[in-house]
Design a protein around this motif. Structure first.
Motif, PDB file in Angstrom:
ATOM      1  N   SER A 120       9.414   8.303   3.436  1.00  0.00           N
ATOM      2  CA  SER A 120       8.718   7.271   2.676  1.00  0.00           C
ATOM      3  C   SER A 120       7.591   7.869   1.850  1.00  0.00           C
ATOM      4  N   THR A 121       6.951   7.007   1.056  1.00  0.00           N
ATOM      5  CA  THR A 121       5.894   7.493   0.175  1.00  0.00           C
ATOM      6  C   THR A 121       4.691   8.021   0.947  1.00  0.00           C
ATOM      7  N   ASP A 122       4.594   7.674   2.233  1.00  0.00           N
ATOM      8  CA  ASP A 122       3.509   8.230   3.044  1.00  0.00           C
ATOM      9  C   ASP A 122       3.828   9.626   3.557  1.00  0.00           C
TER      10      ASP A 122
ATOM     11  N   LYS B 155      13.364   3.693   4.053  1.00  0.00           N
ATOM     12  CA  LYS B 155      12.334   4.117   3.107  1.00  0.00           C
ATOM     13  C   LYS B 155      11.331   2.996   2.859  1.00  0.00           C
ATOM     14  N   PHE B 156      10.063   3.347   2.960  1.00  0.00           N
ATOM     15  CA  PHE B 156       8.971   2.421   2.669  1.00  0.00           C
ATOM     16  C   PHE B 156       8.195   2.923   1.459  1.00  0.00           C
ATOM     17  N   ASP B 157       7.802   1.994   0.606  1.00  0.00           N
ATOM     18  CA  ASP B 157       6.883   2.337  -0.468  1.00  0.00           C
ATOM     19  C   ASP B 157       5.624   1.496  -0.313  1.00  0.00           C
ATOM     20  N   LYS B 158       4.792   1.445  -1.330  1.00  0.00           N
ATOM     21  CA  LYS B 158       3.519   0.728  -1.205  1.00  0.00           C
ATOM     22  C   LYS B 158       3.708  -0.772  -0.977  1.00  0.00           C
ATOM     23  N   ASP B 159       4.916  -1.290  -1.322  1.00  0.00           N
ATOM     24  CA  ASP B 159       5.189  -2.720  -1.150  1.00  0.00           C
ATOM     25  C   ASP B 159       5.938  -3.021   0.145  1.00  0.00           C
ATOM     26  N   GLY B 160       6.221  -2.002   0.933  1.00  0.00           N
ATOM     27  CA  GLY B 160       6.932  -2.214   2.185  1.00  0.00           C
ATOM     28  C   GLY B 160       8.329  -1.638   2.161  1.00  0.00           C
TER      29      GLY B 160
ATOM     30  N   THR C 141      12.020  -0.911   1.299  1.00  0.00           N
ATOM     31  CA  THR C 141      12.826  -1.044   0.090  1.00  0.00           C
ATOM     32  C   THR C 141      14.201  -1.603   0.455  1.00  0.00           C
TER      33      THR C 141
END
Length: 255
Positions: A63-65, A94-99, A101
């Motif tokens: 993920s983005t983290d 996968k997680f992005d800033k919005d949670g 995907t």
């Protein structure tokens, strides 16, 4: 169709890790036992969050983290020659800033373990494959089942993908000893794209077990309708015969 082809390639392009977990003893199949054993982290709100190695970053759906967010998705039990076994399936999402995907082409990375129940009241890991590959669509895993064909057991993935009104479906049979892809049967329907119902193509494969005398054999029946420009629309109903070879792959043979 291009998106479907790309996704199919991703399914087959597994990035499997060596089976270093064979022989590990699990006190239970609860998350509290599974996550530390396979991912070396404790459960946290139902998830295990772990750091991929540089080699894993291309295959782990991080993920983005910068971390992998993995959860236990499915446990299926079956009896093989009187021994109770379990297939354990994890998904890395996968997680992005919005949670989380969940686009139509998004797929979790699947990790799979097979374990057997022993007389000591624990489970012994027979095989574990981390980062087995991208499987599924709409951010979700396929539907899973276990099939017994002849004397062999298979993990069956059942899912599909739609793009521009055309739907493809797959049933993929993975051999539960070697985890090779033994067979894939298909379906196709373009009724969501064709304005004229007389130009629709819509067919599905179905499978039946025809094993005998120690030979694992299946019949795959294709049934439906097909449209071709010069022939028009016509019915199809044909059967193909496959036999499992020594590499645990079904090969088509003559009837």
């Amino acid at each position: 169709m291009k998106a479907i082809a790309i996704l199919s390639i991703l399914i087959l392009a597994s990035s499997c890790q060596p089976n270093k977990h064979s022989g590990i003893i699990l006190p239970s199949l609860e998350k509290q036992s599974l996550y530390p054993a396979f991912f070396n982290v404790e459960a946290h709100n139902g998830w295990c969050i772990w750091k991929p190695t540089p080699a894993e970053k291309d295959s782990s759906n991080f993920s983005t983290d910068g971390f992998c967010h993995t959860r236990l998705d499915t446990i299926m039990s079956y009896a093989d020659s009187g021994t109770n076994k379990a297939v354990i399936i994890f998904g890395t999402y996968k997680f992005d800033k919005d949670g989380l995907t969940d686009c139509h082409a998004c797929s979790p990375v699947v990790s799979i373990a097979v374990a057997r129940w022993n007389d000591k009241g624990t489970w012994q890991v027979l095989k574990f494959i981390r980062n087995f590959g991208l499987h599924g669509s709409w951010g979700q895993q396929p539907r899973y089942s276990i099939a017994n064909l002849g004397r062999n057991y298979f993990l069956v993935e059942d899912w599909g993908y739609t793009a521009q009104g055309q739907t493809e479906s797959w049933k993929i049979f993975w051999h539960l000893t070697s985890f090779v892809e033994s067979l894939k049967i298909n379906g196709y329907d373009d009724s969501g794209w064709q304005a004229n119902e007389k130009m629709v193509t819509s067919w599905n494969d179905s499978i039946s077990d025809a094993s005998a005398n120690g030979t694992t054999k299946v019949l795959v029946r294709k049934k439906g309708i097909v449209y071709e420009e010069r022939k028009g629309q016509y019915s199809v109903d044909s059967t193909r015969v496959y036999i499992l070879n020594d590499s645990n792959v079904f090969r088509q043979v003559q009837k």
